[in-house]
Design a protein around this motif. Structure first.
Motif, short mmCIF file in Angstrom:
data_model
loop_
_atom_site.label_atom_id
_atom_site.label_comp_id
_atom_site.label_asym_id
_atom_site.label_seq_id
_atom_site.Cartn_x
_atom_site.Cartn_y
_atom_site.Cartn_z
N GLY A 1 8.95 2.27 -3.16
CA GLY A 1 8.29 2.48 -1.87
C GLY A 1 8.71 1.49 -0.81
O GLY A 1 8.56 1.74 0.40
N TRP B 1 1.43 9.66 -5.39
CA TRP B 1 1.79 10.97 -4.86
C TRP B 1 2.84 11.63 -5.75
O TRP B 1 2.74 12.82 -6.09
CB TRP B 1 2.33 10.80 -3.43
CG TRP B 1 2.82 12.04 -2.77
CD1 TRP B 1 2.08 13.00 -2.14
CD2 TRP B 1 4.19 12.46 -2.65
NE1 TRP B 1 2.89 13.99 -1.64
CE2 TRP B 1 4.19 13.68 -1.94
CE3 TRP B 1 5.40 11.93 -3.06
CZ2 TRP B 1 5.36 14.37 -1.65
CZ3 TRP B 1 6.57 12.60 -2.77
CH2 TRP B 1 6.55 13.81 -2.08
N CYS C 1 7.74 7.36 3.61
CA CYS C 1 7.89 6.83 2.25
C CYS C 1 7.92 7.96 1.22
O CYS C 1 8.77 7.98 0.32
CB CYS C 1 6.75 5.86 1.96
SG CYS C 1 6.95 4.89 0.46
N ASP C 2 7.01 8.92 1.35
CA ASP C 2 6.95 10.01 0.39
C ASP C 2 8.22 10.86 0.45
O ASP C 2 8.73 11.31 -0.59
CB ASP C 2 5.73 10.88 0.66
CG ASP C 2 4.42 10.17 0.33
OD1 ASP C 2 4.48 9.09 -0.30
OD2 ASP C 2 3.36 10.68 0.71
N ALA D 1 0.78 4.06 -3.04
CA ALA D 1 0.39 5.43 -2.69
C ALA D 1 1.49 6.43 -2.99
O ALA D 1 1.21 7.56 -3.42
CB ALA D 1 0.01 5.49 -1.20
N THR D 2 2.75 6.04 -2.79
CA THR D 2 3.83 7.00 -3.02
C THR D 2 4.04 7.24 -4.51
O THR D 2 4.41 8.35 -4.92
CB THR D 2 5.13 6.54 -2.33
OG1 THR D 2 5.94 7.69 -2.08
CG2 THR D 2 5.93 5.54 -3.17
N ARG E 1 0.83 -1.20 0.00
CA ARG E 1 0.00 0.00 0.00
C ARG E 1 0.87 1.25 0.00
O ARG E 1 0.56 2.24 -0.71
CB ARG E 1 -0.90 -0.02 1.24
CG ARG E 1 -2.05 0.98 1.23
CD ARG E 1 -2.84 0.87 2.52
NE ARG E 1 -3.12 -0.52 2.88
CZ ARG E 1 -3.51 -0.91 4.08
NH1 ARG E 1 -3.65 -0.02 5.05
NH2 ARG E 1 -3.77 -2.17 4.33
N MET E 2 1.96 1.25 0.76
CA MET E 2 2.89 2.39 0.79
C MET E 2 3.45 2.67 -0.59
O MET E 2 3.52 3.82 -1.03
CB MET E 2 4.02 2.11 1.78
CG MET E 2 3.62 2.09 3.25
SD MET E 2 4.87 1.28 4.30
CE MET E 2 6.28 2.36 4.04
N GLN F 1 3.62 6.33 5.55
CA GLN F 1 3.42 6.98 4.25
C GLN F 1 4.17 8.30 4.15
O GLN F 1 4.74 8.63 3.10
CB GLN F 1 1.93 7.20 3.99
CG GLN F 1 1.62 7.43 2.52
CD GLN F 1 2.02 6.23 1.68
OE1 GLN F 1 1.58 5.11 1.91
NE2 GLN F 1 2.88 6.46 0.69
#
Length: 466
Positions: free
Chosen positions: A54, A33, A73-74, A29-30, A25-26, A70
């Protein structure tokens, strides 16, 4: 001795590794982003996605909750985006004037994230977002440390640009002093307590500062060793410990690799010796030291799985020789179970189980024992659905037992053992299930009972259609 014949040995690591259960999921999502903030062109963004970028945060920060994982990670991906978009792989990376101008713009954003700064370049808007998010969760002193460390990183990439512009690498002493800054490691470390939701009261203690510096050296030099062959093939590896040592000592690349390994091993021993000097530490400081251990071992685990460190013409292999003699972390085993499913790697998937394991599929009434049977059933499912994908829910493991909820999706492209022949090829499916687990002494799965809705799958595959 040519670079093509250089061999990089396994790197010893005394610390056990684990992976954040939200890794998949990380990563997704990154990437979303990064795409939303348009930090990179499409080709570079696809390459980051394919390298599972990620997962570097997931391996190095296994204990963070989803929100803080998150954010971490970003920020890490922002560092990679700056590196890919401006440094080694871009003409701007050899122009210190352009890099200084960009760094100055990014520093202005760190000071005031509400100010539009065109000079900050493509990565400016994403840093504005990060600056607001860090400020929302960090205490004032923590925010100041992160800002200062991120400024140091920006100085580091300008320093690298100046070396490229003059066509000469740094001296060994200069490289050792500045390499961690250019890698962004102090900035990453400055987020550990912020995102871990604790405080390091001994942050400025002389021994703790030395441990942080040595951890940064070990990780930076591990990066140099694991990426050396790829860097040489891509852009010359000017800023790499192996290259610097070869020039400083007048030795060939293989001898320089041996010197680099000896240097990082000595630094790792010094780090452990320094930790032995800390007699009584607070809970926060102890958490920070553990987080540094996770960074050292987790980074090596990431290099083993990521295509970012794959050298053309060479197969991907392990980089880490764990000397921790510790069982695998059950949470990381569960994540590996999902990752190898998505990678369609039946052999490595079966290695998540002990040799004497028993796996019961309660929905289909099937039982599988040992690696051979497990690898065979995994291969059958992979062959029956070429886009098979699994996503884990909130897993847990306590006292040798655990539970692993999941959602499985895909398209039927072949026959799944145990399903009727009337299942329609081409139908899509998605259903949920849960595995109840018992772990062996080595941390791998010894016994597993999985249950899911057979009716849901059969219905989606058109078995009940009139």
């Amino acid at each position: 001795m040519t670079v093509a014949t250089v061999e990089i040995p396994l790197l010893d690591c005394p610390f056990p590794s684990a992976i954040n259960p939200h890794a998949d999921r990380m990563h997704r999502a990154t990437i979303e982003w990064a795409s939303r903030h348009r930090m990179l062109d499409t080709a570079r963004l696809i390459r980051l996605d394919e390298s599972k970028i990620g997962y570097v945060a997931a391996w190095t920060n296994p204990l963070l909750d989803p929100a803080m994982a998150q954010l971490t990670c970003d920020f890490y991906v922002w560092l990679f985006a700056v590196d890919d978009g401006y440094c080694d792989e871009s003409p701007e990376g050899a122009d210190p004037v352009v890099m200084t101008r960009m760094a100055a713009g990014l520093i202005r954003i760190l000071a005031d994230p509400d100010t539009a700064v065109p000079e900050a370049g493509r990565c400016g808007p994403a840093l504005q977002d990060l600056r607001h998010r860090v400020a929302a969760v960090a205490r004032p002193g923590q925010l100041d440390r992160w800002i200062a460390a991120t400024k140091d990183y920006l100085f580091g990439i300008v320093w690298e640009a100046s070396n490229r512009a003059r066509g000469a690498g740094p001296s060994l002493d200069e490289y050792v002093a500045l390499r961690p800054l250019a890698g962004g490691l102090p900035a990453c470390f400055a987020l550990l307590d912020v995102c871990g939701r604790y405080e390091v009261d001994a942050w400025y203690d002389e021994v703790v500062l030395r441990i942080s510096r040595m951890a940064g050296n070990v990780i930076a030099w591990d990066n140099d060793l694991t990426s050396y062959l790829k860097e040489v093939a891509d852009f010359g590896a000017m800023h790499n410990l192996v290259t610097v040592l070869a020039a400083d000592r007048g030795v060939d690349p293989q001898q320089a690799v041996q010197l680099a390994v000896a240097l990082r091993d000595a630094e790792l021993r010094h780090l452990q010796d320094a930790e032995g000097q800390l007699t009584a530490v607070s809970t926060g400081t102890a958490q920070y030291l553990t987080a540094l251990h996770h960074w050292i071992s987790g980074y090596l685990r990431f290099t083993e799985m990521s295509s970012r460190y794959t050298t053309p013409g060479r197969s991907k292999g392990p980089t880490m020789n764990t000397t921790a003699d510790a069982p695998r972390d059950p949470m990381s085993v569960m994540q590996a179970w999902a990752d190898t499913t998505n990678d369609r790697d039946a052999k490595t998937w079966a290695d998540c189980y002990t040799e004497d394991s028993v796996y019961e599929d309660l929905a289909l009434g099937q039982t599988f024992r040992g690696h051979a049977e497990l690898e065979a059933i995994a291969t059958a499912w992979f062959d029956a659905s070429t886009d098979l994908h699994i996503e884990l829910g909130d897993c847990f493991a306590v006292d040798g037992r655990g539970a692993m909820p999941w959602t499985l999706s895909g398209t039927l492209t072949g026959k799944i053992p145990g399903l009727p022949d009337s299942a329609k090829i081409g139908n899509k499916f998605e259903f949920r299930g849960v595995e109840v687990l018992e772990f062996g002494e080595d941390g791998r799965i010894r016994r597993e009972s999985g249950n899911w809705s057979l009716y849901t799958l059969l219905d989606q595959l058109g078995v009940f259609a009139g």
